[in-house]
Design a protein around this motif. Structure first.
Motif, short mmCIF file in Angstrom:
data_model
loop_
_atom_site.label_atom_id
_atom_site.label_comp_id
_atom_site.label_asym_id
_atom_site.label_seq_id
_atom_site.Cartn_x
_atom_site.Cartn_y
_atom_site.Cartn_z
N GLY A 63 0.79 -1.22 0.00
CA GLY A 63 0.00 0.00 0.00
C GLY A 63 0.83 1.28 0.00
O GLY A 63 0.59 2.17 -0.82
N PRO A 64 1.82 1.39 0.91
CA PRO A 64 2.63 2.61 0.90
C PRO A 64 3.38 2.84 -0.42
O PRO A 64 3.46 3.98 -0.89
N THR A 66 2.41 1.78 -3.41
CA THR A 66 1.38 2.15 -4.39
C THR A 66 0.95 3.59 -4.17
O THR A 66 0.81 4.36 -5.13
N PHE A 67 0.76 3.96 -2.91
CA PHE A 67 0.38 5.34 -2.58
C PHE A 67 1.44 6.33 -3.08
O PHE A 67 1.09 7.37 -3.65
N LEU A 70 1.00 6.81 -6.73
CA LEU A 70 -0.18 7.64 -6.99
C LEU A 70 0.13 9.11 -6.73
O LEU A 70 -0.28 9.99 -7.50
N GLN A 71 0.85 9.39 -5.66
CA GLN A 71 1.19 10.77 -5.31
C GLN A 71 2.15 11.40 -6.31
O GLN A 71 2.15 12.61 -6.48
N SER A 77 -2.63 12.29 -7.94
CA SER A 77 -2.18 12.76 -6.62
C SER A 77 -3.30 13.36 -5.77
O SER A 77 -3.19 13.40 -4.55
N VAL A 81 -6.73 8.56 -0.45
CA VAL A 81 -6.47 7.14 -0.23
C VAL A 81 -6.66 6.85 1.25
O VAL A 81 -6.15 7.58 2.11
N PHE A 83 -6.04 3.75 3.89
CA PHE A 83 -5.42 2.45 4.10
C PHE A 83 -6.31 1.58 4.96
O PHE A 83 -6.98 2.07 5.87
N TYR A 96 1.54 6.00 8.74
CA TYR A 96 0.72 6.04 7.52
C TYR A 96 0.15 7.45 7.31
O TYR A 96 0.11 7.95 6.20
N VAL A 101 -1.93 9.85 3.74
CA VAL A 101 -3.20 9.18 3.46
C VAL A 101 -4.33 9.90 4.20
O VAL A 101 -4.11 10.56 5.20
#
Length: 125
Positions: A63-64, A66-67, A70-71, A77, A81, A83, A96, A101
């Motif tokens: 997740g981090p 992928t985030f 995205l950012q 961005s 999101v 988590f 997190y 997020v």
């Protein structure tokens, strides 16, 4: 903020299915499903969800990571999101949040309350 479309990203088939039912039936939202961070990144190129609900622990790209991807993209961005994790120690949740997020939802989650929790985290309608 108004929510119409949610992208649910989780490598666990059961979690994806329960979340999909909850988000569609209780939240009344359109739902897209991705089973990995790579799938999620490919999907957001073709459709823009209002929010992404993403597992923290996934194989290959978590997740981090992928985030962060995205950012790094101007086209994604701005998508909030949230988590989802079974690791709910305060320092982990805080780390997190420091990533940027919109919030963290504990697993296991209550399917009847999941949309309400998302709305609360996003101050959404």
């Amino acid at each position: 903020m108004k929510i119409d479309k949610v992208l649910m990203v989780d490598d666990d088939d059961y979690i994806r299915k329960i979340a999909e039912i909850s988000l569609k039936k209780v939240g009344k939202w359109q739902v897209s499903l991705a089973k990995s961070g790579h799938d999620a990144l490919a999907m957001v190129q073709n459709e823009t969800p209002d929010v992404i609900l993403m597992d923290v622990t996934m194989p290959e790209m978590d997740g981090p990571a992928t985030f962060a991807r995205l950012q790094a993209s101007p086209s994604t961005s701005g998508i909030p999101v949230i988590f989802m994790t079974g690791h709910v120690m305060a320092e982990e949740v805080e780390s997190y949040r420091k990533l940027g997020v919109a919030g963290v939802i504990n697993k296991p989650f209550d399917p009847m309350k999941l949309p309400q929790e998302i709305r609360r985290l996003l101050n959404a309608e």
